[in-house]
Design a protein around this motif. Structure first.
Motif, PDB file in Angstrom:
ATOM      1  N   GLU A  14      54.504  27.401  46.356  1.00 18.63           N
ATOM      2  CA  GLU A  14      54.121  28.503  45.479  1.00 18.63           C
ATOM      3  C   GLU A  14      53.515  29.563  46.367  1.00 18.63           C
ATOM      4  OE1 GLU A  14      51.232  27.628  42.463  1.00 18.63           O
ATOM      5  OE2 GLU A  14      51.058  29.723  41.873  1.00 18.63           O
ATOM      6  N   SER A  15      54.282  30.558  46.593  1.00 22.47           N
ATOM      7  CA  SER A  15      55.616  30.822  46.072  1.00 22.47           C
ATOM      8  C   SER A  15      56.577  30.996  47.243  1.00 22.47           C
ATOM      9  CB  SER A  15      55.613  32.136  45.288  1.00 22.47           C
ATOM     10  OG  SER A  15      54.564  32.157  44.336  1.00 22.47           O
ATOM     11  N   ASN A  20      58.490  33.952  47.528  1.00 24.12           N
ATOM     12  CA  ASN A  20      58.534  35.199  46.759  1.00 24.12           C
ATOM     13  C   ASN A  20      59.909  35.844  46.759  1.00 24.12           C
ATOM     14  OD1 ASN A  20      55.943  35.574  45.604  1.00 24.12           O
ATOM     15  ND2 ASN A  20      55.127  35.876  47.677  1.00 24.12           N
ATOM     16  N   CYS A  76      58.155  27.548  43.176  1.00 25.99           N
ATOM     17  CA  CYS A  76      57.633  28.450  42.153  1.00 25.99           C
ATOM     18  C   CYS A  76      57.851  29.889  42.633  1.00 25.99           C
ATOM     19  CB  CYS A  76      56.139  28.146  41.977  1.00 25.99           C
ATOM     20  SG  CYS A  76      55.222  29.317  40.971  1.00 25.99           S
ATOM     21  N   TYR A  77      58.179  30.764  41.716  1.00 24.00           N
ATOM     22  CA  TYR A  77      58.384  32.183  42.054  1.00 24.00           C
ATOM     23  C   TYR A  77      58.087  32.978  40.794  1.00 24.00           C
ATOM     24  CZ  TYR A  77      62.698  32.001  39.314  1.00 24.00           C
ATOM     25  OH  TYR A  77      63.588  31.867  38.279  1.00 24.00           O
ATOM     26  N   ASN A  78      58.054  34.284  40.933  1.00 25.30           N
ATOM     27  CA  ASN A  78      57.910  35.099  39.720  1.00 25.30           C
ATOM     28  C   ASN A  78      58.880  36.257  39.788  1.00 25.30           C
ATOM     29  OD1 ASN A  78      56.558  37.810  40.505  1.00 25.30           O
ATOM     30  ND2 ASN A  78      55.387  36.264  41.632  1.00 25.30           N
ATOM     31  N   MET A  87      58.034  39.404  38.432  1.00 25.46           N
ATOM     32  CA  MET A  87      57.269  40.566  37.974  1.00 25.46           C
ATOM     33  C   MET A  87      57.451  41.704  38.967  1.00 25.46           C
ATOM     34  SD  MET A  87      53.656  38.884  36.787  1.00 25.46           S
ATOM     35  CE  MET A  87      53.785  37.275  37.549  1.00 25.46           C
ATOM     36  N   ASP A 110      52.138  40.900  41.313  1.00 32.20           N
ATOM     37  CA  ASP A 110      52.302  39.506  40.918  1.00 32.20           C
ATOM     38  C   ASP A 110      51.459  39.187  39.673  1.00 32.20           C
ATOM     39  OD1 ASP A 110      51.586  36.718  40.941  1.00 32.20           O
ATOM     40  OD2 ASP A 110      52.281  36.581  43.000  1.00 32.20           O
ATOM     41  N   TRP A 111      50.283  39.767  39.574  1.00 30.48           N
ATOM     42  CA  TRP A 111      49.394  39.541  38.432  1.00 30.48           C
ATOM     43  C   TRP A 111      48.413  40.705  38.458  1.00 30.48           C
ATOM     44  CZ3 TRP A 111      44.554  39.452  40.518  1.00 30.48           C
ATOM     45  CH2 TRP A 111      44.490  39.085  41.868  1.00 30.48           C
ATOM     46  N   PRO A 159      47.039  36.466  46.778  1.00 31.70           N
ATOM     47  CA  PRO A 159      48.491  36.229  46.672  1.00 31.70           C
ATOM     48  C   PRO A 159      49.166  37.312  45.834  1.00 31.70           C
ATOM     49  CG  PRO A 159      47.248  34.625  45.370  1.00 31.70           C
ATOM     50  CD  PRO A 159      46.251  35.387  46.177  1.00 31.70           C
ATOM     51  N   HIS A 178      57.342  31.598  37.205  1.00 30.85           N
ATOM     52  CA  HIS A 178      55.982  31.724  36.648  1.00 30.85           C
ATOM     53  C   HIS A 178      56.005  32.707  35.479  1.00 30.85           C
ATOM     54  CE1 HIS A 178      51.655  32.689  36.529  1.00 30.85           C
ATOM     55  NE2 HIS A 178      51.479  31.531  37.140  1.00 30.85           N
ATOM     56  N   ASP A 202      51.955  37.784  34.045  1.00 28.55           N
ATOM     57  CA  ASP A 202      50.498  37.719  33.881  1.00 28.55           C
ATOM     58  C   ASP A 202      49.885  39.102  34.057  1.00 28.55           C
ATOM     59  OD1 ASP A 202      47.861  37.056  33.832  1.00 28.55           O
ATOM     60  OD2 ASP A 202      47.892  35.798  35.613  1.00 28.55           O
ATOM     61  N   HIS A 229      50.596  24.948  35.424  1.00 32.04           N
ATOM     62  CA  HIS A 229      49.316  25.571  35.798  1.00 32.04           C
ATOM     63  C   HIS A 229      48.388  25.446  34.609  1.00 32.04           C
ATOM     64  CE1 HIS A 229      50.890  28.638  39.023  1.00 32.04           C
ATOM     65  NE2 HIS A 229      51.072  27.390  39.373  1.00 32.04           N
ATOM     66  N   ARG A 252      48.588  21.611  38.417  1.00 37.54           N
ATOM     67  CA  ARG A 252      47.366  21.933  39.153  1.00 37.54           C
ATOM     68  C   ARG A 252      46.407  22.716  38.280  1.00 37.54           C
ATOM     69  NH1 ARG A 252      46.781  27.055  40.778  1.00 37.54           N
ATOM     70  NH2 ARG A 252      48.536  28.431  41.171  1.00 37.54           N
ATOM     71  N   ASP A 293      44.659  25.762  37.580  1.00 39.25           N
ATOM     72  CA  ASP A 293      44.887  27.128  38.060  1.00 39.25           C
ATOM     73  C   ASP A 293      43.507  27.693  38.394  1.00 39.25           C
ATOM     74  OD1 ASP A 293      46.557  29.176  38.752  1.00 39.25           O
ATOM     75  OD2 ASP A 293      47.323  29.588  36.765  1.00 39.25           O
TER      76      ASP A 293
HETATM   77  O1  LIG Z   1      47.701  34.150  39.470  1.00 38.05           O
HETATM   78  C1  LIG Z   1      47.866  33.374  40.395  1.00 38.05           C
HETATM   79  O2  LIG Z   1      47.062  33.160  41.291  1.00 38.05           O
HETATM   80  C2  LIG Z   1      49.135  32.630  40.439  1.00 38.05           C
HETATM   81  O3  LIG Z   1      49.314  31.938  39.260  1.00 38.05           O
HETATM   82  C3  LIG Z   1      50.270  33.564  40.764  1.00 38.05           C
HETATM   83  O4  LIG Z   1      49.921  34.319  41.892  1.00 38.05           O
HETATM   84  C4  LIG Z   1      51.528  32.792  41.026  1.00 38.05           C
HETATM   85  O5  LIG Z   1      51.350  32.068  42.210  1.00 38.05           O
HETATM   86  C5  LIG Z   1      52.760  33.643  41.209  1.00 38.05           C
HETATM   87  O6  LIG Z   1      52.903  34.525  40.146  1.00 38.05           O
HETATM   88  C6  LIG Z   1      53.987  32.785  41.314  1.00 38.05           C
HETATM   89  O7  LIG Z   1      54.938  33.447  42.046  1.00 38.05           O
END
Ligand SMILES: O=C(O)[C@@H](O)[C@@H](O)[C@H](O)[C@H](O)CO
Ligand SMILES: [Fe+2]
Length: 353
Positions: free
Chosen positions: A65-66, A68, A103-105, A107, A111-112, A157, A207, A210, A272, A315, A317
């Motif tokens: 994870e991840s 990317n 794991c990847y996203n 977005m 990422d968030w 991240p 993922h 977020d 998560h 895990r 989170d």
């Molecule tokens: O918010 C976080 O820390 C994780 O849940 C994300 O960074 C997650 O690792 C990525 O979106 C997955 O690619």
């Protein structure tokens, strides 16, 4: 279900593998090659090195994870096929080293997103928090400086300085990519890598977005039950699966998480577990994992995972920052270790009950 902790690698994490090794019931980590840019072909020696570091401490790698996905892949830029080729090459190397969950996203750009990384709670602990009104008042570039400035000196991240120095260019890259185009680009990516995933036994786990709505006007496609159903139906390979992130889904209280888990039977490859406390629409803060500390019923969520026979890595989170620990926001040792024990307790009770 295999309890794990996320670990960012030597030199990137304040926590050691030796510390993780002493958390009861945690025998594996979820890690990454933190220095690899999205789109890169991961060097085999580096994969072997991190695998050895983890094995030497008595732990295993349960997944990456991840790995990317580059913005070029996300917008169907001219470089996309080259990046997909690199991605496939990375998946093969990971599988040859016994690492079979990625794991990847999908977005765009970020990422968030959070408006605060250290919101103080009444007990003095600090947590990541989101307030849409605050986000509306700032420019994306400013957002990066805030996140970077509040991260206790750690690289967060998904917020790598190299990428974030080009925030304006990244936004320009997404002009013309709406939700449907982004979804089609995700499908293109998955269809291109699925034959390799099937042959090499690598489970892909996207993922949840977020938060689960558009931020800064960018498209968003993995937000709710409907989006998830569409994704697993249109790319039906069992290797196309989900990272079921309870915290991300919970950014909208109308996402019924136990129901979503049941609707994804067989397609969840990674979990998560995180709790959030809602105060108003578009306003939430992260909480301790315990149900009573936030808005989620973690018992019902765990029960749904057990019911669908989920047996992949799980895990805790993000955790709160407690007991004076200085760590990457969300990724300290203490609260995640507490969370893992609570989650294992729920699991034992459900299994024996
Ligand atoms: O918010 C976080 O820390 C994780 O849940 C994300 O960074 C997650 O690792 C990525 O979106 C997955 O690619
Ligand atoms: Fe997550």
């Amino acid at each position: 279900m295999k309890m794990s902790l996320r670990w960012f690698g030597k030199g990137h994490d304040s926590i050691s593998l030796e510390q993780i090794r002493q958390i009861p019931g945690v025998e594996g980590v979820i890690t990454t090659l933190y220095d690899q840019a999205p789109g890169a072909d991961w060097p085999l020696e580096k994969i072997q090195k991190i695998k050895k570091d983890v094995a030497d401490s008595g732990l295993s790698i349960y997944g990456m994870e991840s790995v990317n996905v580059s913005d070029e892949i996300k917008v169907a830029h001219g470089e996309r096929d080259k990046h997909i080729e690199n991605y496939i090459s990375t998946l093969k190397k990971l599988s040859n080293e016994g690492i079979n969950m990625v794991c990847y996203n999908f977005m765009p750009v970020f990422d968030w997103t959070r408006s605060e990384l250290a919101k103080v709670r009444p007990d003095g602990s600090t947590v990541l928090a989101y307030d849409q009104e605050k986000v509306d008042k700032i420019q994306p570039k400013e957002m990066f400086h805030r996140i970077d400035g509040d991260s206790n000196g750690f690289m967060m991240p998904g917020w790598e300085p190299e990428r974030m120095s080009k925030v304006e260019e990244l936004f320009a890259l997404y002009e013309g990519t709406d939700n449907e185009a982004l979804f089609q680009n995700l499908k293109y990516f998955l269809n291109a890598i699925m034959p390799t995933c099937e042959q090499y036994g690598v489970k892909m786990a996207i993922h949840i977005d977020d938060p689960v709505w558009s931020v800064f006007g960018l498209p968003r496609i993995i937000k709710n039950k409907m989006d998830l159903q569409r994704l697993i139906t249109e790319v039906p390979s069992p290797y196309n699966g989900i990272t079921l992130c309870t915290g991300s889904l919970s950014s909208r209280p109308d996402n019924n998480i136990p129901d979503i888990i049941r609707s994804l039977k067989g397609r969840i490859h990674f979990a998560h577990m995180r709790n959030t406390k809602h105060t108003a629409p578009g306003v939430f803060e992260e909480s301790a994992h315990l149900s009573s500390d936030g808005s989620l019923d973690m018992y019902e969520i765990m029960k749904a995972f057990v019911e669908v026979g989920f047996d992949g890595p799980i895990r805790p989170d993000h955790g709160r920052a407690i007991w004076g620990e200085v760590a990457m926001p969300g990724y300290g040792l203490y609260d995640r270790a507490l969370g893992s024990q609570y989650l294992l307790g729920l699991l034992e009770a459900i299994r024996k009950g």
